[in-house]
Write a protein that holds these residues in place. Structure first.
Motif, PDB file in Angstrom:
ATOM      1  N   TYR A 102       0.837  -1.209   0.000  1.00 20.01           N
ATOM      2  CA  TYR A 102       0.000   0.000   0.000  1.00 20.01           C
ATOM      3  C   TYR A 102       0.876   1.267   0.000  1.00 20.01           C
ATOM      4  O   TYR A 102       0.718   2.154  -0.838  1.00 20.01           O
ATOM      5  N   ALA A 103       1.844   1.284   0.928  1.00 23.32           N
ATOM      6  CA  ALA A 103       2.678   2.489   1.067  1.00 23.32           C
ATOM      7  C   ALA A 103       3.551   2.724  -0.163  1.00 23.32           C
ATOM      8  O   ALA A 103       3.734   3.866  -0.585  1.00 23.32           O
ATOM      9  N   LYS A 104       4.064   1.638  -0.746  1.00 30.28           N
ATOM     10  CA  LYS A 104       4.992   1.790  -1.884  1.00 30.28           C
ATOM     11  C   LYS A 104       4.288   1.630  -3.232  1.00 30.28           C
ATOM     12  O   LYS A 104       4.941   1.598  -4.277  1.00 30.28           O
ATOM     13  N   LYS A 105       2.963   1.462  -3.180  1.00 31.40           N
ATOM     14  CA  LYS A 105       2.156   1.326  -4.411  1.00 31.40           C
ATOM     15  C   LYS A 105       2.660   0.185  -5.320  1.00 31.40           C
ATOM     16  O   LYS A 105       2.915   0.367  -6.517  1.00 31.40           O
ATOM     17  N   LYS A 106       2.800  -0.989  -4.718  1.00 30.71           N
ATOM     18  CA  LYS A 106       3.251  -2.174  -5.470  1.00 30.71           C
ATOM     19  C   LYS A 106       2.159  -3.232  -5.426  1.00 30.71           C
ATOM     20  O   LYS A 106       1.423  -3.324  -4.439  1.00 30.71           O
ATOM     21  N   PRO A 107       2.078  -4.046  -6.491  1.00 33.67           N
ATOM     22  CA  PRO A 107       1.099  -5.138  -6.451  1.00 33.67           C
ATOM     23  C   PRO A 107       1.422  -6.114  -5.302  1.00 33.67           C
ATOM     24  O   PRO A 107       2.591  -6.325  -4.978  1.00 33.67           O
ATOM     25  N   LEU A 108       0.351  -6.710  -4.744  1.00 31.54           N
ATOM     26  CA  LEU A 108       0.493  -7.663  -3.641  1.00 31.54           C
ATOM     27  C   LEU A 108       0.137  -9.057  -4.163  1.00 31.54           C
ATOM     28  O   LEU A 108      -0.885  -9.236  -4.829  1.00 31.54           O
ATOM     29  N   ILE A 109       0.992 -10.024  -3.847  1.00 31.73           N
ATOM     30  CA  ILE A 109       0.741 -11.393  -4.325  1.00 31.73           C
ATOM     31  C   ILE A 109       0.822 -12.358  -3.150  1.00 31.73           C
ATOM     32  O   ILE A 109       1.883 -12.516  -2.531  1.00 31.73           O
ATOM     33  N   GLY A 110      -0.288 -13.014  -2.847  1.00 32.30           N
ATOM     34  CA  GLY A 110      -0.304 -14.036  -1.797  1.00 32.30           C
ATOM     35  C   GLY A 110       0.207 -15.342  -2.390  1.00 32.30           C
ATOM     36  O   GLY A 110      -0.178 -15.722  -3.498  1.00 32.30           O
ATOM     37  N   VAL A 111       1.089 -16.032  -1.658  1.00 36.28           N
ATOM     38  CA  VAL A 111       1.689 -17.269  -2.173  1.00 36.28           C
ATOM     39  C   VAL A 111       1.377 -18.430  -1.234  1.00 36.28           C
ATOM     40  O   VAL A 111       1.377 -18.273  -0.008  1.00 36.28           O
ATOM     41  N   HIS A 112       1.107 -19.584  -1.831  1.00 39.96           N
ATOM     42  CA  HIS A 112       0.884 -20.817  -1.074  1.00 39.96           C
ATOM     43  C   HIS A 112       2.244 -21.371  -0.632  1.00 39.96           C
ATOM     44  O   HIS A 112       3.148 -21.534  -1.466  1.00 39.96           O
ATOM     45  N   HIS A 113       2.375 -21.664   0.659  1.00 40.51           N
ATOM     46  CA  HIS A 113       3.668 -22.097   1.212  1.00 40.51           C
ATOM     47  C   HIS A 113       4.233 -23.345   0.503  1.00 40.51           C
ATOM     48  O   HIS A 113       5.438 -23.414   0.204  1.00 40.51           O
ATOM     49  N   ILE A 114       3.373 -24.308   0.216  1.00 40.06           N
ATOM     50  CA  ILE A 114       3.846 -25.552  -0.417  1.00 40.06           C
ATOM     51  C   ILE A 114       4.263 -25.299  -1.867  1.00 40.06           C
ATOM     52  O   ILE A 114       5.233 -25.877  -2.362  1.00 40.06           O
ATOM     53  N   GLU A 115       3.521 -24.409  -2.543  1.00 42.90           N
ATOM     54  CA  GLU A 115       3.918 -24.059  -3.912  1.00 42.90           C
ATOM     55  C   GLU A 115       5.301 -23.396  -3.870  1.00 42.90           C
ATOM     56  O   GLU A 115       6.095 -23.535  -4.796  1.00 42.90           O
ATOM     57  N   GLY A 116       5.566 -22.685  -2.774  1.00 40.80           N
ATOM     58  CA  GLY A 116       6.897 -22.106  -2.568  1.00 40.80           C
ATOM     59  C   GLY A 116       7.957 -23.199  -2.432  1.00 40.80           C
ATOM     60  O   GLY A 116       8.989 -23.159  -3.100  1.00 40.80           O
ATOM     61  N   HIS A 117       7.686 -24.201  -1.589  1.00 40.72           N
ATOM     62  CA  HIS A 117       8.658 -25.293  -1.426  1.00 40.72           C
ATOM     63  C   HIS A 117       8.971 -25.940  -2.778  1.00 40.72           C
ATOM     64  O   HIS A 117      10.125 -26.226  -3.085  1.00 40.72           O
ATOM     65  N   ILE A 118       7.933 -26.175  -3.571  1.00 34.82           N
ATOM     66  CA  ILE A 118       8.140 -26.800  -4.887  1.00 34.82           C
ATOM     67  C   ILE A 118       9.030 -25.891  -5.751  1.00 34.82           C
ATOM     68  O   ILE A 118       9.990 -26.344  -6.377  1.00 34.82           O
ATOM     69  N   ALA A 119       8.707 -24.574  -5.732  1.00 29.06           N
ATOM     70  CA  ALA A 119       9.421 -23.605  -6.578  1.00 29.06           C
ATOM     71  C   ALA A 119      10.895 -23.471  -6.198  1.00 29.06           C
ATOM     72  O   ALA A 119      11.710 -23.022  -7.011  1.00 29.06           O
TER      73      ALA A 119
END
Ligand code: KG4
Ligand code: ZN
Length: 338
Positions: A102-119
């Motif tokens: 919000y403060a830096k006017k950047k898009p926000l992306i929620g990530v799934h923790h397990i999809e992170g482990h795979i990545a």
């Protein structure tokens, strides 16, 4: 032009932030581990974890930005783990990510923790591209996931009870090794005989790729009690080696079979348990035999970190995922949910 993501992870007991460029290049990866704080309780205490995240998160994010040598102008989006995990712990990361976006006017992306482990596997393996089969084994999860595309997942198998890492932690506690048990069992098992004690391997008839580790855990506890009652001294290294081999056999068998059945020529390993040396060796051998390419991340990318969230966040960003400031922590978030 490159795409740079600031990633934040706080789902359990690691407060972490990273800067990742173009989904593969890790410019910084800062991890504050709370393990020492939780050790004396024999496991993660959720309330302590949340409080420590609050205390550390700003410092960790600042360090990630400084180490990468970037400014906010260079950052394209903020990615954050929003589930699954401990709700209070997740909320810290999610709240900070929302405030920054919000403060830096950047898009926000929620990530799934397990999809992170795979990545995490993409970081060090330029040649790894979907589709592939991925065995995710961590302290909270044991899933066999068919990765159809960078953001398309199908759960092929799951644990019916304990996660693999949880079984390592419980058995370690029973033989007096302390928390977290995985690395300690891994080390001790090297001095033991893996064939000394025959522990059960559970295979499900109705769901051939599912796992169950609670029977194995009980068998180890029964064995220890039996020795205690008979006054027999327990050889801890043999227990560690025999238990570990039972877990490794089941994880190896299920994942290689699933890879073959789904026609995958690639199999990847992810999650904290992926740093287990015996599991890596066994899977490597089984994959070589089956003509399957085997991938696994370095230990630093196996246990919880934010670099993996930056990689998964990049792929979400590229396919247009954007979350609003109403993003909430979802403790039981399912894989593939948006
Ligand atoms: O992925 P992770 O850091 O946290 C979760 O998302 O759960 O995984 C932590 C788990 C713990 O249960 C720990 O005992 C296990 O990974 N672990 C290991 C090893 N290193 C960590 N298990 C077996 N062998 C290891 N070398
Ligand atoms: Zn994890």
């Amino acid at each position: 032009m490159s795409t740079r993501i600031l990633a934040i992870e706080s789902s359990c007991d690691e407060t972490a932030a990273a800067i990742v460029t173009d989904g593969r290049k890790v410019q910084s990866n800062i991890i504050y581990s709370q393990i020492d704080l939780h050790k004396e309780f024999g496991g993660v205490v959720p309330e302590i974890a949340s409080r420590k995240h609050v205390e550390k998160i700003n410092q960790v994010i600042q360090a990630a930005i400084e180490e990468a040598g970037v400014s906010w102008d260079d950052i394209d989006a903020v990615a954050v783990t929003y589930g699954p995990g401990l709700v209070g712990a997740l909320l810290v990361g999610v709240s900070v990510a929302k405030a920054l976006a919000y403060a830096k006017k950047k898009p926000l992306i929620g990530v799934h923790h397990i999809e992170g482990h795979i990545a995490a596997n993409y970081i060090e393996h330029e040649d790894l591209k979907p589709p592939f089969m991925c065995m995710v084994a961590s302290g909270g999860h044991s899933h066999l996931v068919y990765v159809k595309d960078y953001n398309q997942f199908e759960i092929v198998g799951r644990t019916r009870d304990d996660a693999a890492g949880e079984a390592f932690d419980k058995v370690a506690r029973a033989i007096g090794l302390g928390y977290p048990g995985g690395p300690k069992i891994d080390k001790l098992a090297k001095e033991g005989n893996k064939e000394a004690i025959v522990f059960p391997r559970a295979f499900m008839e109705d769901a051939p790729y599912d796992f169950s580790f609670s029977g194995l855990k009980s068998a180890v506890l029964n064995y220890l009690n039996g020795c205690d009652m008979k006054g027999i001294e327990v050889n801890k290294a043999d227990v560690a080696a025999s238990f570990q081999q039972a877990v490794v056999d089941v994880l190896t068998d299920n994942s290689v079979r699933a890879a073959k059945d789904y026609g995958c020529t690639k199999l990847a390993l992810a999650g904290g348990v992926a740093s287990n040396t015996s599991l890596r060796e066994n899977l490597k051998q089984a994959c070589d035999k089956a003509g399957i390419d085997f991938y696994f991340p370095s230990p630093i990318y196996c246990t919880d970190n934010a670099a993996m969230i930056g990689v998964a966040g990049y792929h979400e960003y590229m396919c247009g995922t954007r979350h609003g400031l109403d993003l909430n922590a979802v403790p039981n978030l399912k894989i593939g949910e948006r």
